[in-house]
Motif scaffolding. Structure first.
Motif, PDB file in Angstrom:
ATOM      1  N   GLU A  13     -11.761   0.473   0.236  1.00  0.00           N
ATOM      2  CA  GLU A  13     -11.600   1.556   0.616  1.00  0.00           C
ATOM      3  C   GLU A  13     -13.300   1.941  -0.343  1.00  0.00           C
TER       4      GLU A  13
ATOM      5  N   VAL B 121       1.420  -0.008   7.835  1.00  0.00           N
ATOM      6  CA  VAL B 121       2.467  -1.252   6.566  1.00  0.00           C
ATOM      7  C   VAL B 121       2.368  -0.923   5.617  1.00  0.00           C
ATOM      8  N   PRO B 122       2.207   0.633   4.554  1.00  0.00           N
ATOM      9  CA  PRO B 122       3.078   0.612   3.758  1.00  0.00           C
ATOM     10  C   PRO B 122       4.768   0.835   4.739  1.00  0.00           C
TER      11      PRO B 122
ATOM     12  N   ARG C  72      -6.773  10.279   5.096  1.00  0.00           N
ATOM     13  CA  ARG C  72      -7.803   9.797   4.089  1.00  0.00           C
ATOM     14  C   ARG C  72      -8.705  10.886   3.010  1.00  0.00           C
TER      15      ARG C  72
ATOM     16  N   ILE D 137      -3.772  -6.287   0.902  1.00  0.00           N
ATOM     17  CA  ILE D 137      -3.353  -5.431   2.116  1.00  0.00           C
ATOM     18  C   ILE D 137      -4.388  -4.182   1.186  1.00  0.00           C
ATOM     19  N   HIS D 138      -4.359  -4.101   0.248  1.00  0.00           N
ATOM     20  CA  HIS D 138      -5.066  -2.395  -0.203  1.00  0.00           C
ATOM     21  C   HIS D 138      -5.985  -3.067  -1.733  1.00  0.00           C
TER      22      HIS D 138
ATOM     23  N   TYR E 182      -1.035   6.754  10.546  1.00  0.00           N
ATOM     24  CA  TYR E 182      -1.174   6.063  11.244  1.00  0.00           C
ATOM     25  C   TYR E 182      -0.688   4.305  11.312  1.00  0.00           C
ATOM     26  N   CYS E 183      -0.872   4.645   9.646  1.00  0.00           N
ATOM     27  CA  CYS E 183      -0.571   3.052   9.651  1.00  0.00           C
ATOM     28  C   CYS E 183       1.225   2.733   9.435  1.00  0.00           C
TER      29      CYS E 183
ATOM     30  N   CYS F 103       0.587  -0.960   0.347  1.00  0.00           N
ATOM     31  CA  CYS F 103       0.270   0.029   0.194  1.00  0.00           C
ATOM     32  C   CYS F 103       1.069   1.470   0.185  1.00  0.00           C
TER      33      CYS F 103
ATOM     34  N   ALA G 191      -1.063   4.384   0.486  1.00  0.00           N
ATOM     35  CA  ALA G 191      -1.613   5.562   0.398  1.00  0.00           C
ATOM     36  C   ALA G 191      -1.278   6.431   2.004  1.00  0.00           C
ATOM     37  N   GLY G 192      -0.467   5.435   2.962  1.00  0.00           N
ATOM     38  CA  GLY G 192       0.248   6.788   3.609  1.00  0.00           C
ATOM     39  C   GLY G 192      -1.233   7.608   4.171  1.00  0.00           C
ATOM     40  N   CYS G 193      -1.565   6.332   5.237  1.00  0.00           N
ATOM     41  CA  CYS G 193      -2.638   6.782   6.112  1.00  0.00           C
ATOM     42  C   CYS G 193      -1.626   7.584   7.605  1.00  0.00           C
TER      43      CYS G 193
HETATM   44  S1  SF4 Z   1      -4.971   1.884   6.909  1.00  0.00           S
HETATM   45 FE1  SF4 Z   1      -5.042   0.589   5.166  1.00  0.00          FE
HETATM   46  S2  SF4 Z   1      -4.964   2.071   3.033  1.00  0.00           S
HETATM   47 FE2  SF4 Z   1      -4.117   3.363   4.885  1.00  0.00          FE
HETATM   48  S3  SF4 Z   1      -1.333   3.178   4.986  1.00  0.00           S
HETATM   49 FE3  SF4 Z   1      -2.901   1.481   5.938  1.00  0.00          FE
HETATM   50  S4  SF4 Z   1      -2.952  -0.228   4.533  1.00  0.00           S
HETATM   51 FE4  SF4 Z   1      -2.991   1.514   3.294  1.00  0.00          FE
END
Ligand code: SF4
Length: 428
Positions: A231, A159-160, A270, A194-195, A156-157, A150, A152-154
């Motif tokens: 999403e 995962v990227p 978001r 993941i996305h 708090y996340c 992913c 998207a660069g939220c």
């Molecule tokens: S919350 Fe979901 S969309 Fe946002 S960065 Fe994390 S994996 Fe990506």
């Protein structure tokens, strides 16, 4: 190492589960035997998670426990936790393998050709790691990973940083994997990523998710398909049309909301407003005969005040949502949210989460009640329980074997070992 025996544990999301299952299949094909728990001399493989502080801690604890039982030199740790904090695993003396090498992990293990021990390379530096969990004795539904990563660069996340840029399993390979699972008897296949909504955007011609679903449904006319989280702003008209017209596409959409307050959504990064999210939910509810619509909510991002919480609560009260997953915010190292001011106290977060969970429970019970008296198509999951296409948990007397698909008449509301559900009476 003794006679090519391994145990395999994964923590965290469905994508990790699917990757672990695929790895287990590959090791088995290489002559390894899976055991439920490692003993000294067995190899212990661990796919770690880093999505919250608690998941990170559990992953490290599991690595430590496995190292005590099997010996640290017999523990191989990979996954998001290793990618995020390799040093913590190296300090335990276990073997670390970065996500970039996860696609090769079975061969690495078989040859005992461990990569140089140190900080892992970027997570997306290697090949796409397959993930497929076939239905089995304990599980009636299959799980197929078609997307990873992913960008998207939220705020708090993490995962990227642990999985890298979005990547897709090419259409032909994804359809072949779907067909293989169908031929092995899967009655339901859950597509995961993941996305997931970004599936196809990195492939030539940029095919869209609806195209993949159409190709899968045409490739084998038996299994039904379910989508994991999508999403809201990535739900395209073609996907809604397909869901409305195709009974084998489960009428179940899980749409992360995270907050119902525009200021908090903006701080999260978001790319939608509360009103836009609400419109998507209402459009789906109008377009599909009787959908199950779930939502994720993140509680307690720094800057979330009481008014923002009220906005979220009121938005969700007003929407035809069938259930809620409520997550307290967990600061993750290296993310933007860690630097943001105004973090609500633990007490406030607990109270807000409790209020939202109560709303989620009330909505879920109302949703289940709305199904009473209807005919539901259920895939048996084991333990006398099954899942309907619209994601109701259904109890089944005389426990048909996992993986079977049958029609049931939904009876009264009942508390099952896995939460509220419906009593199901098989019908011809
Ligand atoms: S919350 Fe979901 S969309 Fe946002 S960065 Fe994390 S994996 Fe990506």
């Amino acid at each position: 190492m003794s006679a090519k025996r391994f145990c395999l544990h994964s923590l965290g999301c469905k994508v990790n589960q699917a990757e672990a299952a695929h790895l287990a299949d590959e090791l088995t094909a290489l002559g390894w035997t899976r055991v439920p728990e490692a003993r000294r001399g067995d190899l212990a493989v661990l796919l770690t998670c880093a999505v919250t502080a608690s998941a990170s801690r559990q992953s490290r604890q599991m690595a430590r426990r496995l190292a005590r039982v099997a010996g640290p030199e017999s523990v191989v740790a990979s996954g998001c936790g290793v990618q995020a904090e390799a040093q913590a695993y190296l300090a335990e003396g276990v073997i670390v393998v970065g996500r970039a090498e996860l696609a090769q992990l079975a061969r690495i293990i078989d040859r005992q050709a461990w990569p140089e021990q140190g900080p892992p390379p970027p997570p997306d530096a290697g090949a796409f790691c397959m993930g497929a969990l076939q239905p089995g004795e304990l599980r009636g539904r299959g799980l197929l990973k078609v997307q990873d990563g992913c960008n998207a660069g939220c705020a708090y996340c993490i995962v990227p940083a642990t999985r890298g840029r979005p990547r897709s399993l090419p259409l032909a390979q994804a359809v072949a994997a779907f067909r293989g699972m169908a031929q092995a008897g899967a009655q339901e296949i859950v597509l995961t990523g993941i996305h997931l909504g970004r599936w196809g955007l990195d492939l030539a011609g940029k095919p869209r998710l609806a195209e993949l679903l159409e190709a899968m449904l045409a490739a084998d006319d038996r299994p039904r398909l379910r989508l994991s989280s999508l999403e809201s702003h990535e739900i395209e008209p073609r996907l809604v049309q397909l869901a409305a017209a195709e009974p084998r596409l489960c009428p179940h959409f899980h749409l992360p909301l995270q907050s119902g307050d525009d200021r908090v959504l903006k701080a999260m990064g978001r790319p939608y407003s509360a009103a836009q999210y609400a419109q998507v939910v209402r459009d789906l509810a109008a377009a599909l005969p009787s959908p199950c619509l779930g939502a994720d909510v993140l509680v307690g991002l720094p800057g979330e005040d009481h008014a923002a919480h009220r906005q979220t609560l009121e938005l969700l009260e007003s929407l035809p949502i069938s259930y809620l997953h409520v997550f307290p915010y967990s600061p993750r190292p290296g993310t933007r949210a860690v630097e943001m001011p105004g973090r609500p106290s633990g007490h406030e977060v607990g109270q807000r989460a409790a209020v939202l969970r109560r709303l989620g429970q009330a909505k879920h019970l109302a949703f289940l009640r709305s199904r009473i008296g209807r005919r539901l198509e259920v895939v048996v999951e084991g333990g006398g329980l099954g899942r309907s296409a619209d994601y109701c948990l259904v109890t089944l007397e005389h426990g048909p074997p996992p993986g079977e698909r049958l029609s049931v008449l939904a009876g009264e509301l009942i508390e099952t070992p896995r939460g509220p559900g419906l009593r199901g009476q098989p019908v011809a």
